[in-house]
Design an enzyme around this catalytic site. Structure first.
Site, PDB file in Angstrom:
ATOM      1  N   GLU A   1       2.030   3.459  -1.779  1.00  0.00           N
ATOM      2  CA  GLU A   1       1.669   4.676  -2.504  1.00  0.00           C
ATOM      3  C   GLU A   1       0.847   5.605  -1.637  1.00  0.00           C
ATOM      4  OE1 GLU A   1       0.200   3.896  -6.774  1.00  0.00           O
ATOM      5  OE2 GLU A   1      -0.161   2.082  -5.600  1.00  0.00           O
TER       6      GLU A   1
ATOM      7  N   TYR B   1      -1.025 -15.099   1.782  1.00  0.00           N
ATOM      8  CA  TYR B   1      -1.942 -14.060   1.366  1.00  0.00           C
ATOM      9  C   TYR B   1      -3.000 -14.695   0.466  1.00  0.00           C
ATOM     10  CZ  TYR B   1      -2.615  -9.055   0.721  1.00  0.00           C
ATOM     11  OH  TYR B   1      -3.092  -7.766   0.783  1.00  0.00           O
TER      12      TYR B   1
ATOM     13  N   SER C   1       0.816  -1.214   0.000  1.00  0.00           N
ATOM     14  CA  SER C   1       0.000   0.000   0.000  1.00  0.00           C
ATOM     15  C   SER C   1       0.850   1.265   0.000  1.00  0.00           C
ATOM     16  CB  SER C   1      -0.875  -0.008   1.248  1.00  0.00           C
ATOM     17  OG  SER C   1      -0.036  -0.003   2.395  1.00  0.00           O
TER      18      SER C   1
ATOM     19  N   THR D   1      -0.065  -0.287  12.957  1.00  0.00           N
ATOM     20  CA  THR D   1      -0.632  -1.594  12.576  1.00  0.00           C
ATOM     21  C   THR D   1       0.411  -2.694  12.482  1.00  0.00           C
ATOM     22  OG1 THR D   1      -0.360  -1.053  10.247  1.00  0.00           O
ATOM     23  CG2 THR D   1      -2.510  -0.582  11.226  1.00  0.00           C
ATOM     24  N   ARG D   2       1.642  -2.414  12.833  1.00  0.00           N
ATOM     25  CA  ARG D   2       2.734  -3.383  12.670  1.00  0.00           C
ATOM     26  C   ARG D   2       2.843  -3.841  11.216  1.00  0.00           C
ATOM     27  NH1 ARG D   2       4.862  -5.617  17.295  1.00  0.00           N
ATOM     28  NH2 ARG D   2       5.598  -7.402  16.125  1.00  0.00           N
TER      29      ARG D   2
END
Lengths: 632, 633
Positions: free
Chosen positions: B281, B553, B279, B291-292
């Site tokens: 960008e 993922y 993320s 959020t680690r």
């Protein structure tokens, strides 16, 4: 969570097809050499039986135990490894198509000689085929005869399904050739008891689990552990069931499908052997020559046979909400863990559920009803009365959900007489009366011999009555509770019911913890047939209920008497240091004594099965204590 | 200004580095570039809009360049042109302006979707559908006097009322807006934040910190039960690098800076953090800390917890920070670890000192084809065992490999297409790989040229032991591109009745295969049971390797035609998938965080005692729940 376990309303059962019909009309040889291309499990990693063995021997699970055993015993790991390899060698199957084809041929011949028909529910086969593609499958047939596993493989071959590997008792290996033949048709052999042998257990469980994980073949075993000599379902054994469910618990497979298979015989091959065995005549040792001698059975008529494949039961859906699979997150999966209490209870519930599914789809033959009635009038009865009662019992059994194989559009009298003629070794008609056949020697017989012969007849007959017990069991317990409870208040009757249920839960398949459901089911059935009425807080006998209730009470009478005799023996004669080994002969001679003195009329007390069950019940209820003594 | 260092060599490397970044990110106009700014915020001087401050990639008015109901830049999106070919608009990405001929077939084939069946979004935000702000007048009055910019413009509020969970975007496309922050404030520096937090405490206002807005855990959702005025604290204007320390290789940065700006600014000085979450960008430094976060190149640079040297956080109880920058301390439990992963429940991270590294000289993509996923996982495991993982190594399953192929741009020459055909022939026919089982590992190497080449050889040798075949740089690069455009692709799907999302976990090595198989299967099953009419896309990749396990993922998407409440179905399936993950020994989250989406599993994840510990920290720092986003606990 209990609600998911409540039994569904009996759905309509499938229709049967006779697989022998085609065999009678086409070449057995061509059948044996037919193109066999089973649909395979989609996650299958194909491998040979030999590769399988090396996978087991190199598995982390087994190596872990080998190291442990080696550390404990001081032996080098190589020695222990060799030991493991030897165990596996003794155990492993060598499934090969050649042997299957040989059996396909010979069994075709044999089955055609033995049976009028072998009926299979083809829809069940289709469901099974579907299931076999999706997930590893475990076949769980009922066990009444040696025929069971031969028949299973035969049917699967016939329908082009993957052939199973079958857990068999080591005793078969005693038979020359035959043992090895069975091995080559997919049997693997396990010792009957290996209690504390950690290595044996590890090899065995890893062998089974590897086959399951790899989807090597469907795994078949008998939940009841051994052939039921009484034709009554036996309390399920949990060892193998635990093993086949573990790969699911540990996430190694997405799901495991359990497929209960009900195999019902119109006449069991071992019929009279069983009765003798129950009376203490030792079981003939499995031997090839014995088998050859048994050829004469080929000339007899064993009627028809029904095999019902129940819909696959998904372990995943059963475990939903009952098993927390993350309990295995904190230990490496190759380290064996003792199953948690939660898991044990779950496996036990599943086992009972499967056995009940087996029972539910067991086909009940007319003769079973006849035998049930005959046993209630051992001295014989008028044929017309028997016809009348059989027809009545048929309707009652149907109402209670029995899976009756009763020919359509045939008068009841015809049905009854044709079953009597098939079982002429057990019952005979003389004049207008029918009675049990009692074999006797030519010459004079001692009272003991007479008793024995009579007991053989009764126990043989009982093995048929037992096939319908599961249908009547719960209402019968309620009927008994009704006649024994202090009042007609529902609580009193329930507590009496619960007590009886508890006493008999080694004798019959009564799922632990399902007392309330069983009670409700019994009430429901007895109300349905108009035998009892539920009034507010009371359960009372209906006007017209006497016949049903007395039939049901009489049905369980032999068991009640049997348990009473065992108790009397323990109270009156047993000494402090009675060993388990002595128990059965001692109870038997006690019962024989009572019989000869005329104070006991019931023959089933003589059955070692009942004696064992009674003892187990008494131990479970803390009435009798088992004490370990050191061997001198 | 911090020293830039000497020599044109550095400049050259920086330039190259920039090109690479711009390559897989976006192209930037030179006029947009902010510079390194070492000046302190003019505390107390009542900053309105510091005019000495260069503009950053994300303006205060996000609506000027970003979509209001989808991912990323307004000018960048996928669409199917009149010929039915996929296309990507704009000029920012490598894919921009290119034609993607295979996308349609893949899309229709995978989802059973049809370009004729459209499910368009409402064209614009209907501001009248948004409840008017409920302002805390006293708070607003005092805030005005500080000169800190704020707004209660509807668009500003709506933009900060959501992250990028499926249900959030789905609602926006439908024109539905839930509870919004009542106003937005833009502090310019640490001291501004101190003032805002003081005022919030004084007037009992609920604060929700907002960084890049890329949350996928419902963390930005305003709790509907909140009765106080909710103020979104947007850190985007706190975006300066305050100093760079070349002796210790650290940089002190304001926490609102977004990933791409941070990298670019550091690059200008010849450095990088190497922290590149997918993320990057849009996501901010403060958000990473809260959020680690994990970056794709963590094998070289580490995850965020390895990168931070010092954190400053403003809490209702006061400012928390350590007194020195020692690289490691034995001073009781590390207070940074109360902050890392606190998800905005304890305060606002305002400034962070991070480790920096010189820009690597050389970067090379690569890829390996494996006959099946098992072999691929075995290879990754071996690479992890030998501790020789490249900057990034990811293993895509077969479905994802095919997904990646659907994004192959039109081939410009007959020669390339001939070459592609030859490669395919070699792999499937000559090597006997089943095109429905093979899978691809994508690799990214970084460092000295020499070392990279050595490293590459080492990794390819290991791969060969597991049946892996080198499959070129191009495949590798395309694999990484997929992660940057996946969110844009979701927007495309939503135009045609396809909804989906990604989720992640971490799991010990021995369970990777079982977990992947079971979770994918569970998704398929649940979809069927919940009445989804078409088979879903259920795919996964192993994206990170660790000594003791891996990060996995999942992408999950399905065609929802025929369903009355698709979002509910989606949520049920995702819930089931998470249960399956936990049952298979996976963690609740590797880097997305807990937010409100996964809160229900916190107790079983960290035990009730563990939860109690966290709660007692919350109670001490923020007894009145000023930071009331209700995440995590």
């Amino acid at each position: 969570p209990r609600s998911t376990w409540s039994r569904k309303v009996r759905s309509k059962r499938d229709d049967f097809e006779d697989i022998l019909e085609e065999r009678r009309n086409s070449s057995d040889l061509r059948y044996a050499f037919k193109c066999y291309t089973p649909v395979l499990y989609r996650g299958l990693t194909p491998c040979k039986a030999a590769t399988l063995k090396s996978m087991v021997l190199q598995s982390e699970q087994l190596l872990h135990v080998i190291n442990q055993v080696s550390a404990e015993s001081g032996e080098s790991t190589d020695v222990v490894k060799d030991e493991a390899a030897a165990i596996l060698e003794e155990m492993a199957h060598r499934l090969q198509l050649r042997t299957i084809r040989f059996f396909a041929y010979t069994l075709s011949k044999a089955f055609k000689a033995l049976y009028r028909s072998v009926c299979v529910n083809e829809e069940g086969i289709q469901r099974l085929q579907q299931a076999m593609q999706e997930h590893p499958v475990v076949l769980l047939p009922s066990h009444r005869s040696y025929m069971d596993f031969l028949m299973m493989s035969y049917i699967l071959y016939t329908y082009d399904l993957s052939l199973p590997v079958i857990a068999a008792g080591m005793d078969f290996l005693g038979m020359k050739f035959v043992g090895e033949m069975l091995r080559m048709s997919g049997a693997f052999f396990i010792r009957r008891s290996f209690g504390g042998d950690q290595l044996y257990w590890a090899v065995f469980s890893e062998y089974v689990k590897t086959m399951l994980r790899k989807g090597y073949a469907p795994i078949e075993f008998f939940l009841e552990g051994t052939r039921s000599r009484t034709c009554k379902s036996l309390t399920p054994k949990l060892g193998l069931l635990n093993i086949v469910m573990e790969p699911f618990f540990k996430g190694e497979v997405f799901d495991v499908n359990l497929v209960p298979v009900s195999m019902s015989y119109e006449r069991v091959l071992e019929e009279s052997l069983y009765a003798r065995e129950l009376l203490g005549v030792p079981k003939p040792k499995e031997s090839t020559s014995g088998l050859l001698k048994a050829r004469k059975i080929l000339s007899e008529d064993y009627g028809s046979m029904h095999v019902y494949f129940s819909p696959p039961v998904s372990v995943r859906s059963l475990a939903q909400g009952r098993i927390n699979r993350s309990q295995f997150n904190l230990t490496p999966r190759h380290v064996a863990q003792k199953p948690s209490e939660e898991t044990q209870a779950f496996v036990n519930d599943v086992a009972y559920r499967i056995v009940r599914l087996q029972q539910e789809n067991m086909v009940v033959k007319p003769w079973v009803l006849v035998a049930t009635l005959l046993l209630q009038s051992v001295e014989g009865m008028e044929l017309t009365e028997l016809m009348e009662q059989t027809s009545w019992l048929r309707d009652l059994a149907r109402m209670f959900g029995a899976f009756l194989d009763w020919p359509d559009h045939t008068p009841c009298s015809m049905v009854v007489s044709s079953s009597i003629s098939l079982h002429r070794n057990l019952a005979c008609v003389s004049g207008s009366r029918i009675s049990l056949v009692v074999e006797g020697p030519q010459g004079p017989e001692t009272p003991e011999e007479a008793l024995f012969n009579r007991a053989v007849s009764v126990l043989s007959c009982a093995s048929y009555r037992n096939q319908v017990l599961h249908v009547f069991l719960r209402p019968a317990l309620l009927a008994m509770a009704l006649s024994n409870a202090n009042s007609s208040r529902k609580e009193d009757i329930y507590s009496c019911f619960d007590f009886l249920r508890n006493v008999f839960s080694d004798e019959f398949i009564l799922s632990p913890g399902a007392s309330v459901q069983d009670f409700d089911e019994a009430c429901h059935l007895l109300v349905k047939c108009g035998a009892v009425e539920l009034l507010h807080q009371d359960v009372v006998m209906a006007e017209s209920g006497r016949t049903v209730l007395s039939f049901l009470t009489l049905l369980l009478e032999p068991f009640l008497q049997g348990y009473q005799v065992v108790c009397r023996y323990l109270r009156e004669e047993a000494t402090e240091n009675l060993t388990e080994k002595q128990f059965i002969p001692a109870v038997r001679s006690f019962a024989v004594k009572l019989h000869l003195s005329g104070s006991l009329k019931c023959y089933e007390v003589l059955s070692s099965d009942l004696q064992k069950n009674a003892l187990n019940a008494l131990i479970r209820l803390n009435v009798v204590r088992r004490v370990r003594t050191l061997k001198s | 200004m911090a020293s830039i260092g000497d020599g044109s060599e550095r400049q050259r490397i920086a330039q190259q580095r920039l090109r690479v970044l711009a390559g897989h990110l976006r192209r930037l106009g030179a006029e947009e570039r902010p510079g390194v700014a070492a000046q302190e915020c003019r505390a107390g001087a009542g900053t309105t809009e510091p005019d000495d401050k260069p503009p950053c990639s994300v303006p205060k008015r996000r609506q000027d360049i970003m979509k209001w109901n989808g991912w990323g830049y307004a000018d960048s999106k996928f669409f199917f042109n009149k010929k039915g070919q996929g296309e990507f608009t704009g000029k920012r990405y490598r894919l921009s302006g290119l034609i993607l001929p295979s996308l349609k077939d893949w899309f229709e084939g995978t989802f059973g979707a049809n370009l004729q069946h459209k499910s368009p979004a409402v064209p614009s935000l209907n501001t009248s559908a948004v409840a008017p702000p409920s302002l805390n007048e006293a708070f607003v009055e005092e805030l005005k006097s500080t000169g800190i910019p704020f707004s209660h413009d509807t668009e500003d509020r709506v933009f900060r009322a959501h992250g990028h969970c499926l249900h959030e975007i789905f609602s926006l496309r439908d024109g539905r807006v839930g509870r919004c922050p009542d106003m937005v404030v833009w502090p310019n520096c640490h001291n501004d934040v101190v003032k805002i937090v003081e005022l919030a405490c004084k007037h009992s206002v609920c604060l929700i910190p907002y960084g890049g807005g890329t949350s996928v855990s419902s963390a930005l959702e305003c709790p509907p039960e909140e009765t106080r005025s909710i103020v979104s604290l947007d850190t985007s204007q706190m975006n300066r690098i305050l100093w760079i320390d070349e002796k210790n290789l650290t940089a002190h940065v304001e926490a609102g800076i977004i990933g791409q700006d941070l990298e670019r600014l550091l690059n200008e000085s010849g450095y990088c953090t190497g922290h590149e979450p997918d993320s990057m960008e849009f996501s901010s430094l403060g958000g990473w800390v809260a959020t680690r976060a994990s970056g794709m190149k963590k094998n070289i640079y580490g995850n965020i917890e390895d990168l931070v040297v010092h954190i400053k956080m403003v809490t209702p109880r006061g400012v928390i920070e350590k007194s020195c920058q020692g690289p490691r301390m034995s001073t009781g439990p590390d207070i940074h670890h109360f902050i890392l992963g606190s998800e905005g429940t304890l305060g606002v991270v305002t400034e962070v000192t991070l480790k920096i590294r010189p820009i690597p000289e050389y970067q090379k993509y690569g890829s390996v084809v494996f006959p099946n996923f098992q072999q691929g996982v075995a290879c990754l495991r071996e690479v992890a065992k030998q501790r020789c993982a490249p900057a990034s190594i990811r293993l895509m399953d077969n479905e994802q490999f095919q997904f990646g192929h659907a994004l192959k741009p039109q081939v410009s020459s007959i020669f390339t297409s001939f070459l592609d055909g030859l490669k395919k022939f070699y792999i499937t026919k000559f090597k006997g790989f089943d095109p429905h089982h093979l899978c691809v590992a994508t690799l990214l190497f970084e460092g000295d040229r020499e070392k990279v080449l050595q490293h590459e050889k080492l990794v390819y040798d290991i791969a060969a032991k597991f049946g892996g075949l080198a499959a070129g740089e191009d495949n590798g690069q395309r694999g990484y591109m997929l992660t940057f455009v996946i969110a844009y692709l979701r927007d495309l799907g939503m135009e045609y009745y396809v909804i989906g999302e990604s989720f992640e976990t971490s799991v010990p090595w021995d369970r990777v295969l079982d977990l992947c198989r079971n979770v994918k299967e569970r998704i398929v099953r649940e979809c069927k049971e919940k009445g989804v009419q078409f088979p879903p896309l259920s795919t996964c990749r192993v994206t990170q390797t660790y000594d003791a396990g891996a990060c996995v993922y999942f992408y999950f998407a399905f065609n929802y035609r025929g369903l009355s409440d698709p979002v509910h179905v989606y949520e049920q399936v995702e819930h089931a998938a998470r249960e399956e993950i936990l049952a298979n020994g996976g963690s609740l989250s590797h880097h997305h965080g807990v937010g409100k989406l996964r809160k229900e599993w916190m107790q079983e994840t960290i035990s009730s005692v563990g939860l109690g510990m966290l709660k007692s920290v919350k109670d001490y720092l923020d007894p009145n729940n000023i930071f009331g986003n209700r995440n995590l606990l």
